[in-house]
Each structure stands twice: as C-alpha cells, then as structure tokens.
Design a protein around this motif. Sequence first.
Motif, PDB file in Angstrom:
ATOM      1  N   LEU A 104       0.843  -1.306   0.079  1.00  0.00           N
ATOM      2  CA  LEU A 104       0.064  -0.009   0.091  1.00  0.00           C
ATOM      3  C   LEU A 104       0.921   1.215   0.010  1.00  0.00           C
ATOM      4  O   LEU A 104       0.381   2.395  -0.619  1.00  0.00           O
ATOM      5  CB  LEU A 104      -0.955   0.164   1.159  1.00  0.00           C
ATOM      6  CG  LEU A 104      -2.078  -1.200   1.222  1.00  0.00           C
ATOM      7  CD1 LEU A 104      -2.866  -1.053   2.626  1.00  0.00           C
ATOM      8  CD2 LEU A 104      -3.107  -0.803   0.169  1.00  0.00           C
ATOM      9  N   GLU A 105       2.000   1.256   0.712  1.00  0.00           N
ATOM     10  CA  GLU A 105       3.056   2.350   0.786  1.00  0.00           C
ATOM     11  C   GLU A 105       3.489   2.600  -0.488  1.00  0.00           C
ATOM     12  O   GLU A 105       3.603   3.794  -1.114  1.00  0.00           O
ATOM     13  CB  GLU A 105       4.151   1.952   1.659  1.00  0.00           C
ATOM     14  CG  GLU A 105       3.762   2.162   3.324  1.00  0.00           C
ATOM     15  CD  GLU A 105       3.679   3.524   3.740  1.00  0.00           C
ATOM     16  OE1 GLU A 105       3.973   4.542   2.848  1.00  0.00           O
ATOM     17  OE2 GLU A 105       3.446   3.848   4.894  1.00  0.00           O
ATOM     18  N   ILE A 106       4.016   1.597  -1.268  1.00  0.00           N
ATOM     19  CA  ILE A 106       4.514   1.607  -2.805  1.00  0.00           C
ATOM     20  C   ILE A 106       3.399   2.389  -3.618  1.00  0.00           C
ATOM     21  O   ILE A 106       3.752   3.132  -4.518  1.00  0.00           O
ATOM     22  CB  ILE A 106       5.034   0.279  -3.139  1.00  0.00           C
ATOM     23  CG1 ILE A 106       6.267  -0.148  -2.433  1.00  0.00           C
ATOM     24  CG2 ILE A 106       5.463   0.539  -4.631  1.00  0.00           C
ATOM     25  CD1 ILE A 106       6.651  -1.401  -2.823  1.00  0.00           C
ATOM     26  N   TYR A 107       2.199   1.699  -3.364  1.00  0.00           N
ATOM     27  CA  TYR A 107       1.065   1.888  -4.379  1.00  0.00           C
ATOM     28  C   TYR A 107       0.785   3.755  -4.177  1.00  0.00           C
ATOM     29  O   TYR A 107       0.628   4.459  -5.190  1.00  0.00           O
ATOM     30  CB  TYR A 107      -0.320   1.256  -4.204  1.00  0.00           C
ATOM     31  CG  TYR A 107      -1.321   1.650  -5.152  1.00  0.00           C
ATOM     32  CD1 TYR A 107      -1.097   1.221  -6.591  1.00  0.00           C
ATOM     33  CD2 TYR A 107      -2.373   2.459  -4.786  1.00  0.00           C
ATOM     34  CE1 TYR A 107      -2.161   1.586  -7.681  1.00  0.00           C
ATOM     35  CE2 TYR A 107      -3.257   2.791  -5.560  1.00  0.00           C
ATOM     36  CZ  TYR A 107      -3.141   2.238  -6.975  1.00  0.00           C
ATOM     37  OH  TYR A 107      -4.290   2.466  -7.841  1.00  0.00           O
ATOM     38  N   PHE A 108       0.656   4.062  -2.938  1.00  0.00           N
ATOM     39  CA  PHE A 108      -0.231   5.624  -2.683  1.00  0.00           C
ATOM     40  C   PHE A 108       1.333   6.393  -2.519  1.00  0.00           C
ATOM     41  O   PHE A 108       1.183   7.439  -2.937  1.00  0.00           O
ATOM     42  CB  PHE A 108      -0.786   5.349  -1.577  1.00  0.00           C
ATOM     43  CG  PHE A 108      -2.270   4.729  -1.534  1.00  0.00           C
ATOM     44  CD1 PHE A 108      -3.040   5.441  -2.436  1.00  0.00           C
ATOM     45  CD2 PHE A 108      -2.576   3.529  -0.970  1.00  0.00           C
ATOM     46  CE1 PHE A 108      -4.447   4.538  -2.645  1.00  0.00           C
ATOM     47  CE2 PHE A 108      -3.512   2.840  -1.125  1.00  0.00           C
ATOM     48  CZ  PHE A 108      -4.695   3.364  -2.057  1.00  0.00           C
ATOM     49  N   TYR A 109       2.397   5.879  -1.947  1.00  0.00           N
ATOM     50  CA  TYR A 109       3.408   7.041  -1.831  1.00  0.00           C
ATOM     51  C   TYR A 109       4.858   6.146  -2.294  1.00  0.00           C
ATOM     52  O   TYR A 109       5.642   5.735  -1.743  1.00  0.00           O
ATOM     53  CB  TYR A 109       3.538   7.264  -0.158  1.00  0.00           C
ATOM     54  CG  TYR A 109       2.189   7.751   0.270  1.00  0.00           C
ATOM     55  CD1 TYR A 109       1.819   8.953   0.161  1.00  0.00           C
ATOM     56  CD2 TYR A 109       1.491   6.696   1.171  1.00  0.00           C
ATOM     57  CE1 TYR A 109       0.746   9.561   0.808  1.00  0.00           C
ATOM     58  CE2 TYR A 109       0.373   7.383   1.758  1.00  0.00           C
ATOM     59  CZ  TYR A 109       0.022   8.945   1.413  1.00  0.00           C
ATOM     60  OH  TYR A 109      -1.214   9.058   2.324  1.00  0.00           O
ATOM     61  N   PRO A 110       4.852   6.230  -3.603  1.00  0.00           N
ATOM     62  CA  PRO A 110       6.079   5.459  -4.129  1.00  0.00           C
ATOM     63  C   PRO A 110       7.399   5.937  -3.859  1.00  0.00           C
ATOM     64  O   PRO A 110       8.334   5.372  -3.746  1.00  0.00           O
ATOM     65  CB  PRO A 110       5.663   5.747  -5.920  1.00  0.00           C
ATOM     66  CG  PRO A 110       4.894   6.634  -5.942  1.00  0.00           C
ATOM     67  CD  PRO A 110       4.135   6.602  -4.599  1.00  0.00           C
ATOM     68  N   GLN A 111       7.417   7.160  -3.368  1.00  0.00           N
ATOM     69  CA  GLN A 111       8.725   7.875  -3.010  1.00  0.00           C
ATOM     70  C   GLN A 111       9.085   7.725  -1.580  1.00  0.00           C
ATOM     71  O   GLN A 111      10.089   7.968  -1.237  1.00  0.00           O
ATOM     72  CB  GLN A 111       8.831   9.191  -3.378  1.00  0.00           C
ATOM     73  CG  GLN A 111       7.731  10.237  -2.351  1.00  0.00           C
ATOM     74  CD  GLN A 111       6.384  10.281  -2.739  1.00  0.00           C
ATOM     75  OE1 GLN A 111       5.814   9.560  -3.376  1.00  0.00           O
ATOM     76  NE2 GLN A 111       5.505  10.977  -2.012  1.00  0.00           N
ATOM     77  N   ILE A 112       8.041   7.016  -0.846  1.00  0.00           N
ATOM     78  CA  ILE A 112       8.300   6.879   0.706  1.00  0.00           C
ATOM     79  C   ILE A 112       9.062   5.695   0.867  1.00  0.00           C
ATOM     80  O   ILE A 112       8.533   4.442   0.615  1.00  0.00           O
ATOM     81  CB  ILE A 112       6.913   6.994   1.642  1.00  0.00           C
ATOM     82  CG1 ILE A 112       6.418   8.355   1.287  1.00  0.00           C
ATOM     83  CG2 ILE A 112       7.206   6.733   2.981  1.00  0.00           C
ATOM     84  CD1 ILE A 112       7.012   9.602   1.556  1.00  0.00           C
ATOM     85  N   TYR A 113       9.936   5.297   1.942  1.00  0.00           N
ATOM     86  CA  TYR A 113      10.519   4.226   2.369  1.00  0.00           C
ATOM     87  C   TYR A 113       9.906   3.773   3.503  1.00  0.00           C
ATOM     88  O   TYR A 113       9.066   4.303   3.937  1.00  0.00           O
ATOM     89  CB  TYR A 113      11.945   4.630   2.975  1.00  0.00           C
ATOM     90  CG  TYR A 113      12.063   5.544   4.121  1.00  0.00           C
ATOM     91  CD1 TYR A 113      11.976   4.676   5.287  1.00  0.00           C
ATOM     92  CD2 TYR A 113      12.158   6.847   4.185  1.00  0.00           C
ATOM     93  CE1 TYR A 113      11.862   5.226   6.532  1.00  0.00           C
ATOM     94  CE2 TYR A 113      12.291   7.466   5.311  1.00  0.00           C
ATOM     95  CZ  TYR A 113      12.206   6.648   6.561  1.00  0.00           C
ATOM     96  OH  TYR A 113      12.146   7.535   7.689  1.00  0.00           O
TER      97      TYR A 113
END
Length: 201
Positions: free
Chosen positions: A152-161
């Motif tokens: 979900l992090e990659i999908y919504f916030y691809p720049q966030i580690y």
Amino acid sequence: MFEIKKKKNFLLFYFILLIVVNIVLISLPLTNIIGYEFSAVNAILLFFVGFAITNKFSNNKFYKQKISFQFFKENISAYLAFVTLPIIISTLNTILFHNCPVGNGITYYLVITIPAFLHGIITSLLISVLASKWKHLIFYLFFILLCLEPILEIYFYPQIYFFNPIILFFNGTIYDEDIIINSELIVYRIISTMLFVLPLL
C-alpha cells in the motif's frame, strides 16, 4: 528408515532449488553481485524455506508443550547449510567475475537475510504450537499481512521508504542504490527479531 530417506529427499529438493535460484540471481542485473538487492531477494526466499523445512522437521506431538531450543540444536547443520549457500555462491561470483569488494554485501546478508530466515523458522514453530491443521494457509496469510502495508505504501506513496520484518528496508521506487546499513536499521532488525523470538520464551 523410510522417514529419514523422505526427509533427506525433501531437504535435497530445497537445497537444489536454492542453488538454481541463486545461479539465476547472479546472472541478472542488480542481483549479480552480493549487495542489498541480492540479500533482499534471498530474505524472501529463505523466509519461505525456513518455514518449509522447519514444518517438515517438527511434529505436532512434540510441540504440544512449550517449544524447546533443543530443536535448533538437533537441526543446526541443515539450517547452516541453507543459510550459508547463497552467500557462498554470491561472494565467489562477486570476487571471481566482478572484482568488487564484498564487505558491505556480506553486511547486508547478515542484517537482512539471516534474520529473515530465522523469522521463517520461528513462524513455523509458532504455527505448529497454535494449529494442527491449515499450517500452510496460516503461514501464507501471515506473509500477506507482512507485505500488505508495504504494498500500500508503494502504491500510494512510491517515493516513501518503509521498514519490513522480511526485507528490512525499502527506500521507495526511486531510490539511491547505495543503501547504508546504519544504526537505525540495525535497531529495527534487533527489535523485529526480538518480537518474533519473544513468544518462544
């Protein structure tokens, strides 16, 4: 005698599988030398292998009572063989064919891959205690749960580690390849491993 032969064949299958996958990895970009990507892929692979071989070693009758660390002593040679095989293949390939330093790569493997393998083993032991049926299904559901938040992090916030108990750390879809193992990552790995080990105590 038949059970011992069956167990050996089972271990041989996973050993060969590990060799084949790692030979493929050292022929691909990014994973062709020992580093973060190689360690992360093997962390996922060994998480599954750790579960599979521990599930085969264990039996429900033995684990109705509190888990004994005697289990690890009895199977230590098999575990060591599985966890050292990928690092041997990659280190030799890196030194012989790429002439690259291996110090940082070995650090990645120690901090990322080996704990993930341990997590797979412990997950199998815990599932053996808690459930006599549907162990594989429970394991896969647990794996999906561990992956759900990062996906979900990659999908919504691809720049966030993000941090993860299996691959330890991912620096976003656009990331600097030079990921440094710092004190923050080590502390996270220690805490995540303690959380897995705690139910065994």
